[in-house]
Scaffold this motif. Structure first.
Motif, PDB file in Angstrom:
ATOM      1  N   GLU A 193       0.842  -1.198   0.000  1.00  0.00           N
ATOM      2  CA  GLU A 193       0.000   0.000   0.000  1.00  0.00           C
ATOM      3  C   GLU A 193       0.880   1.252   0.000  1.00  0.00           C
ATOM      4  N   GLY A 194       0.671   2.124  -0.977  1.00  0.00           N
ATOM      5  CA  GLY A 194       1.436   3.358  -1.055  1.00  0.00           C
ATOM      6  C   GLY A 194       2.887   3.169  -1.445  1.00  0.00           C
ATOM      7  N   CYS A 195       3.207   2.085  -2.163  1.00  0.00           N
ATOM      8  CA  CYS A 195       4.613   1.833  -2.509  1.00  0.00           C
ATOM      9  C   CYS A 195       5.023   2.485  -3.822  1.00  0.00           C
ATOM     10  N   LEU A 196       4.098   3.178  -4.485  1.00  0.00           N
ATOM     11  CA  LEU A 196       4.427   3.846  -5.737  1.00  0.00           C
ATOM     12  C   LEU A 196       5.559   4.843  -5.507  1.00  0.00           C
ATOM     13  N   GLY A 197       6.589   4.765  -6.328  1.00  0.00           N
ATOM     14  CA  GLY A 197       7.751   5.621  -6.176  1.00  0.00           C
ATOM     15  C   GLY A 197       8.894   4.938  -5.456  1.00  0.00           C
ATOM     16  N   PHE A 198       8.575   3.825  -4.797  1.00  0.00           N
ATOM     17  CA  PHE A 198       9.596   3.064  -4.086  1.00  0.00           C
ATOM     18  C   PHE A 198      10.003   1.809  -4.856  1.00  0.00           C
ATOM     19  N   THR A 199       9.419   1.612  -6.008  1.00  0.00           N
ATOM     20  CA  THR A 199       9.648   0.359  -6.729  1.00  0.00           C
ATOM     21  C   THR A 199      10.634   0.521  -7.873  1.00  0.00           C
ATOM     22  N   GLY A 200      11.362  -0.549  -8.126  1.00  0.00           N
ATOM     23  CA  GLY A 200      12.294  -0.600  -9.248  1.00  0.00           C
ATOM     24  C   GLY A 200      12.125  -1.900  -9.993  1.00  0.00           C
ATOM     25  N   GLY A 201      13.147  -2.300 -10.698  1.00  0.00           N
ATOM     26  CA  GLY A 201      13.067  -3.508 -11.508  1.00  0.00           C
ATOM     27  C   GLY A 201      12.821  -4.762 -10.705  1.00  0.00           C
ATOM     28  N   SER A 202      13.413  -4.833  -9.501  1.00  0.00           N
ATOM     29  CA  SER A 202      13.245  -6.042  -8.696  1.00  0.00           C
ATOM     30  C   SER A 202      11.789  -6.226  -8.276  1.00  0.00           C
ATOM     31  N   PHE A 203      11.108  -5.129  -7.948  1.00  0.00           N
ATOM     32  CA  PHE A 203       9.692  -5.216  -7.582  1.00  0.00           C
ATOM     33  C   PHE A 203       8.854  -5.663  -8.784  1.00  0.00           C
ATOM     34  N   GLN A 204       9.160  -5.109  -9.943  1.00  0.00           N
ATOM     35  CA  GLN A 204       8.422  -5.490 -11.152  1.00  0.00           C
ATOM     36  C   GLN A 204       8.624  -6.967 -11.466  1.00  0.00           C
ATOM     37  N   ASP A 205       9.858  -7.433 -11.307  1.00  0.00           N
ATOM     38  CA  ASP A 205      10.136  -8.845 -11.563  1.00  0.00           C
ATOM     39  C   ASP A 205       9.361  -9.749 -10.603  1.00  0.00           C
ATOM     40  N   MET A 206       9.303  -9.336  -9.344  1.00  0.00           N
ATOM     41  CA  MET A 206       8.652 -10.159  -8.332  1.00  0.00           C
ATOM     42  C   MET A 206       7.131 -10.182  -8.464  1.00  0.00           C
ATOM     43  N   THR A 207       6.556  -9.115  -9.003  1.00  0.00           N
ATOM     44  CA  THR A 207       5.096  -9.006  -9.022  1.00  0.00           C
ATOM     45  C   THR A 207       4.472  -9.264 -10.385  1.00  0.00           C
ATOM     46  N   ARG A 208       5.293  -9.461 -11.409  1.00  0.00           N
ATOM     47  CA  ARG A 208       4.770  -9.576 -12.773  1.00  0.00           C
ATOM     48  C   ARG A 208       3.723 -10.664 -12.910  1.00  0.00           C
ATOM     49  N   ILE A 209       3.899 -11.774 -12.202  1.00  0.00           N
ATOM     50  CA  ILE A 209       2.979 -12.902 -12.357  1.00  0.00           C
ATOM     51  C   ILE A 209       2.111 -13.113 -11.116  1.00  0.00           C
ATOM     52  N   ALA A 210       1.928 -12.040 -10.328  1.00  0.00           N
ATOM     53  CA  ALA A 210       1.129 -12.173  -9.106  1.00  0.00           C
ATOM     54  C   ALA A 210      -0.358 -12.339  -9.398  1.00  0.00           C
TER      55      ALA A 210
END
Length: 270
Positions: A193-210
């Motif tokens: 919640e409210g993590c916009l701006g705190f994310t980078g490539g690692s977050f995208q990789d981890m959540t792509r298939i959530a």
């Protein structure tokens, strides 16, 4: 060779398009009418299939239980190749070989996909450069396996892997199902919640298939439940090693655990 694709979702539709690109004529069938009409109107298939006994090869692009039901409820040409594309193989193999068949069954699993679904997202190049797994077990027909290997190459698959259903399900529990489970569990953390701006490539990789479709994946997980549960247990054990080092403030132990993971990855990344 007369080919039919039964099940016109994104994978079935892409199979049909890849086959048409390779200059094969492809018929199609679907459980509901709308995707079938879309496939016909957009030249994804050449005709709607009604009698499966006229085809030399039938790809069954349906979920596991629906695939078994389809195969059991329809008649096929003597000696035809019937190939499912399900994400679990042991269950299909057990069900298909419960009784004698007049066709040659081969389990396959195209290792490609998208985060979206539906026939409207099908594309001819989905499998370009991807791997195709073909089950070559004790009961497999060698000529049917060879046919599918050759056809897979024509569809754009770069690597053709032959293995047993047991090996397939063990590897897929780790390389695919566990990854989806971890991604799905990862996004349940309140910190999302409210993590916009705190994310980078690692977050995208981890959540792509959530965002898994629970109606599809729950069945796959349960049909491979023992192997997937074992993989989850192994992951939990590895996470606990890191947690123990963190809780104890043990920098040397933490370095050891992290180094072990890095070295294992480097050894196996190919």
């Amino acid at each position: 060779m007369k080919i039919c694709v039964a099940g016109l979702g994104i994978i079935g539709g892409s199979l049909a398009l890849a086959l048409k690109r390779a200059e094969y004529s492809v018929a199609g069938w679907n459980r509901s009418q709308k995707p079938l009409e879309y496939a016909l109107n957009n030249n994804i298939i050449d005709e709607a299939a009604a009698d499966f006994k006229k085809f030399d090869l039938v790809f069954v692009a349906l979920p596991p239980k629906a695939a078994v039901k389809f195969i059991n409820e329809n008649e096929f040409k003597d000696g035809a190749v019937v190939a499912d594309i399900c994400g679990v193989k042991g269950y299909l193999e057990k069900e298909i070989y419960k009784k004698p068949r007049n066709f040659r069954y081969v389990g396959t699993h195209p290792m490609a996909g998208k985060e979206v679904s539906g026939i409207e997202n099908a594309c001819a190049n989905l499998f370009d450069g991807a791997s195709m797994i073909i089950i070559n077990g004790e009961k497999s027909d060698i000529y049917a396996v060879q046919l599918l290997a050759e056809l897979s190459a024509e569809m754009g698959f770069k690597k053709i892997i032959e293995c047993s259903a047991e090996e397939h399900d063990g590897k897929i529990a780790y390389t695919s199902q566990l990854a989806h489970v971890v991604s799905n569990a990862y996004v349940k953390n309140k910190e999302i919640e409210g993590c916009l701006g705190f994310t980078g490539g690692s977050f995208q990789d981890m959540t792509r298939i959530a965002g898994v479709d629970e109606n599809v994946w729950a069945e796959l997980y349960l049909l491979n439940g023992e192997k997937l549960s074992t993989q989850i247990g192994s992951l939990v054990s590895s996470l606990n090693e890191i947690k123990t080092a963190l809780d104890g403030g043990d920098e040397e132990e933490l370095k050891r655990v992290l180094k072990s993971g890095r070295e294992t990855f480097e050894k196996n990344k190919g």
